[in-house]
Write a protein that holds these residues in place. Structure first.
Motif, short mmCIF file in Angstrom:
data_model
loop_
_atom_site.label_atom_id
_atom_site.label_comp_id
_atom_site.label_asym_id
_atom_site.label_seq_id
_atom_site.Cartn_x
_atom_site.Cartn_y
_atom_site.Cartn_z
N ALA A 26 0.81 -1.22 0.00
CA ALA A 26 0.00 0.00 0.00
C ALA A 26 0.85 1.27 0.00
N LEU A 27 2.14 1.14 0.26
CA LEU A 27 3.03 2.30 0.36
C LEU A 27 4.20 2.19 -0.61
N PRO A 28 3.95 2.27 -1.92
CA PRO A 28 5.03 2.12 -2.89
C PRO A 28 6.13 3.17 -2.74
N ASP A 29 5.80 4.37 -2.22
CA ASP A 29 6.83 5.40 -2.02
C ASP A 29 7.86 5.00 -0.97
N MET A 30 7.53 4.04 -0.13
CA MET A 30 8.49 3.59 0.88
C MET A 30 9.75 3.03 0.22
N ALA A 31 9.64 2.50 -0.97
CA ALA A 31 10.79 1.92 -1.67
C ALA A 31 11.89 2.95 -1.92
N ARG A 32 11.53 4.24 -1.97
CA ARG A 32 12.52 5.30 -2.20
C ARG A 32 13.26 5.69 -0.92
N CYS A 33 12.81 5.21 0.20
CA CYS A 33 13.32 5.64 1.49
C CYS A 33 14.49 4.75 1.95
N ARG A 34 15.66 5.31 1.94
CA ARG A 34 16.84 4.55 2.39
C ARG A 34 16.86 4.39 3.90
#
Length: 144
Positions: A26-34
């Protein structure tokens, strides 16, 4: 990066449910978070969130069985009974376990231990769909 999003979960039977994959999907933007933090809060008073065993479903069964015995629905001193015999025990268990989690993020995913997963505790017999609010704070350039 700051992001806040609501996650809707379908109605689930009473017990504990592993929801780690649903949260991540549900949180695809989390993948950008190092590096960062993910705060999850269930927006209900008769459900809970906890971090526990992710491999053996017997652990979820045993936790539910223990809590049903610890807080049964037929306690004669409960006054809040208009919503059914499972409602007040559900409130007690949700308060004992908590309705929120804050998780470290590393390389685009929750930084969980080998056997850890995010659980939703459904403490009503017919609780209905549940909503979570997810707040993500992180940096795509952060150090480990």
């Amino acid at each position: 990066m700051w992001l806040q999003q609501e996650i809707r979960l379908p109605a689930l039977e009473r017990g504990f449910h592993l929801i780690t994959d649903r949260v991540v999907e549900a949180l695809p933007d989390m993948a950008r978070c190092r590096v960062g933090l993910l705060h999850l809060q269930v927006l209900h008073t008769s459900a809970s969130l906890t971090l526990n065993e992710n491999a053996d479903p017997d652990v979820r069964h045993d936790m539910d069985a223990f809590l049903r015995r610890l807080v049964p629905g037929d306690l004669p001193y409960f006054r809040h009974t208009m919503e059914g015999p499972d409602d007040m025990p559900a409130h007690v268990i949700a308060s004992l376990l908590g309705t929120q989690l804050t998780l470290a993020l590393r390389d685009g995913r929750p930084a969980l231990g080998t056997w850890q997963g995010i659980w939703l505790g459904e403490h009503r017999d017919h609780g209905g769909s549940r909503r979570l609010i997810a707040t993500l704070n992180g940096d795509s350039k952060g150090a480990r």
